[in-house]
Design an enzyme around this catalytic site. Structure first.
Site, PDB file in Angstrom:
ATOM      1  N   ASP A   1       5.576  37.981  92.576  1.00 32.91           N
ATOM      2  CA  ASP A   1       4.318  37.289  92.502  1.00 32.91           C
ATOM      3  C   ASP A   1       3.173  37.910  91.880  1.00 32.91           C
ATOM      4  OD1 ASP A   1       3.900  39.147  94.077  1.00 32.91           O
ATOM      5  OD2 ASP A   1       2.842  38.271  95.682  1.00 32.91           O
ATOM      6  N   SER A   2       3.815  39.048  91.012  1.00 37.84           N
ATOM      7  CA  SER A   2       2.866  39.559  89.976  1.00 37.84           C
ATOM      8  C   SER A   2       2.723  38.300  88.882  1.00 37.84           C
ATOM      9  CB  SER A   2       3.468  40.802  89.313  1.00 37.84           C
ATOM     10  OG  SER A   2       4.911  40.711  89.086  1.00 37.84           O
TER      11      SER A   2
ATOM     12  N   ASP B   1      10.161  36.594  95.418  1.00 36.55           N
ATOM     13  CA  ASP B   1       9.250  37.300  95.905  1.00 36.55           C
ATOM     14  C   ASP B   1       8.234  36.095  96.817  1.00 36.55           C
ATOM     15  OD1 ASP B   1       7.813  39.452  96.703  1.00 36.55           O
ATOM     16  OD2 ASP B   1       6.612  39.573  94.803  1.00 36.55           O
TER      17      ASP B   1
ATOM     18  N   LYS C   1      11.804  38.727  98.925  1.00 32.78           N
ATOM     19  CA  LYS C   1      11.361  40.077  99.240  1.00 32.78           C
ATOM     20  C   LYS C   1      10.096  39.620  99.936  1.00 32.78           C
ATOM     21  CE  LYS C   1       8.654  42.586  95.869  1.00 32.78           C
ATOM     22  NZ  LYS C   1       7.342  42.374  96.472  1.00 32.78           N
TER      23      LYS C   1
ATOM     24  N   GLU D   1       6.232  41.390 101.546  1.00 32.02           N
ATOM     25  CA  GLU D   1       5.615  42.727 101.871  1.00 32.02           C
ATOM     26  C   GLU D   1       5.141  42.717 103.288  1.00 32.02           C
ATOM     27  OE1 GLU D   1       1.750  42.429  99.450  1.00 32.02           O
ATOM     28  OE2 GLU D   1       2.773  41.948  97.617  1.00 32.02           O
TER      29      GLU D   1
ATOM     30  N   GLU E   1       6.046  51.026  96.788  1.00 24.06           N
ATOM     31  CA  GLU E   1       4.977  51.029  95.644  1.00 24.06           C
ATOM     32  C   GLU E   1       3.687  51.929  95.799  1.00 24.06           C
ATOM     33  OE1 GLU E   1       3.953  46.990  94.600  1.00 24.06           O
ATOM     34  OE2 GLU E   1       2.145  47.746  93.110  1.00 24.06           O
TER      35      GLU E   1
HETATM   36  O1  KIV Z   1       5.254  41.135  92.426  1.00 26.49           O
HETATM   37  C1  KIV Z   1       5.863  42.180  91.865  1.00 26.49           C
HETATM   38  O2  KIV Z   1       6.119  42.160  90.776  1.00 26.49           O
HETATM   39  C2  KIV Z   1       6.103  43.101  92.716  1.00 26.49           C
HETATM   40  C3  KIV Z   1       6.663  44.377  92.005  1.00 26.49           C
HETATM   41  C4  KIV Z   1       5.355  45.283  91.952  1.00 26.49           C
HETATM   42  C5  KIV Z   1       7.505  45.280  93.087  1.00 26.49           C
HETATM   43  O3  KIV Z   1       6.221  42.927  93.950  1.00 26.49           O
END
Ligand code: KIV
Length: 268
Positions: free
Chosen positions: A48-49, A87, A117, A119, A186
């Site tokens: 989600d970056s 994500d 993924k 968090e 992280e």
């Molecule tokens: O969103 C992302 O790119 C991430 C990485 C920083 C692990 O969660």
């Protein structure tokens, strides 16, 4: 990517057991997905970056499920054999457990991802077990959690005190018990990541987590030198694409204005 030998959730465990490092990179589009696969990256994270790197937001909070699916599907088209992790964006899994399950399933069904993924640690372990029971492979993510940026008051390194380091080990164990196949660490001091890595059976993947993690993940824009302003301490620049692109764009602007492009060669 290992041609003919598809990377799977078992590969994460095997690599940890054999002490072979796992290489992960974020990808947000087909072209980068294809290149990363070609160059032997083990797994691609559609992070989600992309809120920061692609969509121009100042954090990941505004990113939606539909945006994530759009980019994850593009990465799948570019990298048909890659192990792809989608994500789960802000509020796609914390509002209610049924929505969490169905949103996770959308990554597999609609974007062709292999896993998701999330968090969180002990607080989301119940969601993780439910997904894994339903057949959805899950990667955990603890330490600095960008989706908590507003409540944390910024991007803060986690595990600096003994109590917080102990808490992180507990979070990792809770995720392992819930069935994750790997955990992103992280923004955690290297010594703490080492302890977590030694105290869990699942692979740890560091980003700002030091050398002792079982693998590393980086944001592709960071390692390519393709960012606008902020360069995170955990990133190493393997190329300077900003400079290359500026050179190309100024060359193009200048040649169009001076009528040196297009030439005969570029004309029909
Ligand atoms: O969103 C992302 O790119 C991430 C990485 C920083 C692990 O969660």
């Amino acid at each position: 990517m290992n041609k003919g030998k598809k990377f799977t959730v078992s590969s994460f465990r095997k690599k940890k057991q054999n002490r072979e490092k796992i290489v992960m990179l974020t990808a947000y589009d087909a072209a980068i997905g294809a290149l990363a696969e070609k160059c032997g990256v083990d797994a691609l994270l559609v992070g989600d970056s992309l809120g920061n790197t692609i969509l121009g937001y100042s954090n990941t909070i505004p990113v939606t499920m539909d945006q994530m699916l759009h980019h994850a599907a593009a990465v799948r088209r570019g990298a048909p054999d890659a192990f792809i992790i989608g994500d789960m964006p802000f509020m796609s899994y914390r509002a209610n457990p049924d929505d969490a399950l169905m949103n996770a399933a959308r990554f597999l069904r609609e974007a062709g991802a292999d896993a998701v993924k999330l968090e969180g640690g002990e607080d989301i372990a119940h969601l993780v077990s439910r997904m894994v029971l339903a057949g959805i492979p899950v990667m955990g993510h603890i330490g600095l959690m960008p989706q908590q940026v507003l409540t944390s008051g910024g991007y803060k390194i986690a595990g600096r005190t003994d109590d917080d380091a102990e808490r992180l080990i507990r979070e990792a164990r809770a995720l392992e018990a819930a069935g994750v196949f790997a955990i992103v660490l992280e923004g955690i001091p290297a010594a703490v990541s080492k302890k977590i890595t030694e105290n869990t059976g699942v692979a740890t993947i560091g980003i700002g987590g030091g050398i002792h993690c079982d693998g590393q993940v980086q944001v592709v824009n960071d390692i390519l030198g393709l960012f606008t302003s902020f360069v995170p301490k955990h990133a190493k620049q393997y190329a300077n694409l900003n400079a290359e692109i500026e050179k190309a764009f100024t060359g193009y602007v200048s040649e169009v204005r001076s009528e040196t492009f297009p030439t005969e060669e570029n004309s029909f």
